[in-house]
Design an enzyme around this catalytic site. Structure first.
Site, mmCIF file in Angstrom:
data_model
loop_
_atom_site.group_PDB
_atom_site.id
_atom_site.type_symbol
_atom_site.label_atom_id
_atom_site.label_comp_id
_atom_site.label_asym_id
_atom_site.label_seq_id
_atom_site.Cartn_x
_atom_site.Cartn_y
_atom_site.Cartn_z
ATOM 1 N N LYS A 45 -17.688 8.261 -1.730
ATOM 2 C CA LYS A 45 -16.687 7.879 -2.742
ATOM 3 C C LYS A 45 -17.008 6.550 -3.408
ATOM 4 C CE LYS A 45 -13.120 8.045 -0.037
ATOM 5 N NZ LYS A 45 -13.215 7.016 0.713
ATOM 6 N N ARG A 124 -4.013 7.390 0.951
ATOM 7 C CA ARG A 124 -4.589 8.085 2.095
ATOM 8 C C ARG A 124 -3.517 8.921 2.794
ATOM 9 N NH1 ARG A 124 -9.287 4.957 2.436
ATOM 10 N NH2 ARG A 124 -10.125 4.742 4.519
ATOM 11 N N ARG A 163 -25.550 3.705 7.142
ATOM 12 C CA ARG A 163 -25.089 2.909 5.998
ATOM 13 C C ARG A 163 -25.155 1.403 6.301
ATOM 14 N NH1 ARG A 163 -19.531 4.565 3.141
ATOM 15 N NH2 ARG A 163 -18.518 3.715 4.974
ATOM 16 N N ARG A 196 -21.138 -1.951 8.968
ATOM 17 C CA ARG A 196 -19.712 -2.226 9.085
ATOM 18 C C ARG A 196 -19.249 -1.889 10.497
ATOM 19 N NH1 ARG A 196 -17.232 1.041 4.052
ATOM 20 N NH2 ARG A 196 -15.761 1.597 5.669
ATOM 21 N N ARG A 207 -11.884 7.357 12.668
ATOM 22 C CA ARG A 207 -11.601 7.421 11.224
ATOM 23 C C ARG A 207 -11.508 8.861 10.751
ATOM 24 N NH1 ARG A 207 -16.233 4.138 8.641
ATOM 25 N NH2 ARG A 207 -15.132 4.334 6.675
HETATM 26 P P1 AMP Z 1 -12.707 2.700 3.336
HETATM 27 O O1 AMP Z 1 -13.706 1.712 2.876
HETATM 28 O O2 AMP Z 1 -11.932 3.326 2.222
HETATM 29 O O3 AMP Z 1 -13.275 3.693 4.311
HETATM 30 O O4 AMP Z 1 -11.598 1.842 4.179
HETATM 31 C C1 AMP Z 1 -11.961 1.109 5.340
HETATM 32 C C2 AMP Z 1 -10.734 0.913 6.208
HETATM 33 O O5 AMP Z 1 -9.719 0.167 5.482
HETATM 34 C C3 AMP Z 1 -10.032 2.195 6.640
HETATM 35 O O6 AMP Z 1 -10.643 2.778 7.791
HETATM 36 C C4 AMP Z 1 -8.625 1.682 6.915
HETATM 37 O O7 AMP Z 1 -8.551 0.999 8.149
HETATM 38 C C5 AMP Z 1 -8.411 0.660 5.806
HETATM 39 N N1 AMP Z 1 -7.829 1.275 4.586
HETATM 40 C C6 AMP Z 1 -8.363 1.284 3.338
HETATM 41 N N2 AMP Z 1 -7.571 1.921 2.461
HETATM 42 C C7 AMP Z 1 -6.502 2.346 3.179
HETATM 43 C C8 AMP Z 1 -5.339 3.108 2.850
HETATM 44 N N3 AMP Z 1 -5.115 3.531 1.600
HETATM 45 N N4 AMP Z 1 -4.452 3.375 3.833
HETATM 46 C C9 AMP Z 1 -4.644 2.947 5.089
HETATM 47 N N5 AMP Z 1 -5.737 2.252 5.479
HETATM 48 C C10 AMP Z 1 -6.663 1.943 4.532
#
Ligand code: AMP
Length: 251
Positions: A45, A124, A163, A196, A207
């Site tokens: 994404k 989400r 990654r 990360r 996740r």
């Molecule tokens: P991502 O980079 O989108 O995978 O986000 C990394 C982490 O940030 C996720 O595993 C969550 O812990 C947190 N996070 C990001 N966006 C959201 C969201 N919309 N709702 C809840 N947690 C989020």
């Protein structure tokens, strides 16, 4: 030119910019797109948001990127709500809905960007989707489409564990699929690349579970509203982007 300053309003609890968008060049008459990008962790994404931003002239906004940027703030500058959010993130769990939506609300300037927006990683959950709709309605805006990137689980694990992310500018690389020119250094800014915390094996599993449980109702919600567009996440990034743009032509 669509210009999104993405500046945090005073009193915001995270001082990092949500919007990666500097000014983006837009062609005359180009349509404004307000999009949500959905997909499991590792579906690409983030890369797709950057490519679509180039093609559509819209600003990519990533909630995950904000949380990661906030991690490097000194602890004294992290509010209790932010510290709690970061603890959830490190465990691979979702951050509470209210915290996320409070963050998005603080970045209204990004959502109102004249070039449109590409919301990556939010909503989400169903509660976040409803809350986003309310926020957009208040601003007299609607969502044009939700792009759902789909990928088999085995491919996701391969992608995530390889990654590497730049700690300085957030650029994303992959040890085999997109290696940096110099080992462990960012091609764009020279920053150090790192894995990360939430791309490690135990956090990946958490996740994926959290993603499935939380997004199933969200998919129904967008399907019923006829804004959901499915895009295969297999292939190279430009190919996937072309597929997404083709899907958008139906809107
Ligand atoms: P991502 O980079 O989108 O995978 O986000 C990394 C982490 O940030 C996720 O595993 C969550 O812990 C947190 N996070 C990001 N966006 C959201 C969201 N919309 N709702 C809840 N947690 C989020």
């Amino acid at each position: 030119v669509g210009r999104c300053r993405g500046s945090p309003e005073r009193g915001g609890w995270i001082n990092a910019s949500l919007c990666a968008g500097a000014a983006r060049v837009r062609q005359a008459g180009q349509r404004t797109w307000r999009l949500v990008l959905l997909g499991p962790p590792g579906s690409g994404k983030g890369t797709q948001a950057a490519l679509l931003a180039e093609h559509l002239g819209a600003c990519p906004l990533s909630t995950g990127a904000v949380f990661r940027a906030a991690q490097s703030l000194p602890v004294r500058d992290q509010s209790p709500a932010l510290q709690e959010a970061l603890a959830h993130m490190r465990r691979g769990e979702l951050v509470p809905d209210e915290t996320v939506m409070c963050l998005v609300r603080e970045r209204l300037a990004c959502l109102r960007c004249s070039g449109g927006f590409l919301l990556d990683g939010c909503p989400r959950t169903l509660a976040q989707a409803v809350s986003l709709d309310r926020l957009l309605a208040e601003q007299r805006m609607t969502l044009d489409a939700v792009l759902r990137y789909e990928l088999p689980i085995g491919e996701i694990v391969l992608r995530l564990s390889g990654r590497r992310t730049c700690g300085a500018c957030g650029a994303i690389f992959h040890v085999t699929a997109r290696p940096p020119r110099r080992p462990d250094l960012c091609d764009q800014c020279g920053g150090r690349l790192a894995q990360r915390d939430d791309d490690r094996a135990d956090a990946i599993r958490a996740r994926m579970d959290a993603y499935r449980a939380a997004t199933a109702p969200l998919l129904d919600y967008y399907e019923r509203r006829r804004v959901l567009l499915r895009v295969s996440g297999l292939g190279d990034p430009e190919e996937i982007c072309a597929r997404a743009r083709q899907a958008l032509r139906t809107k």
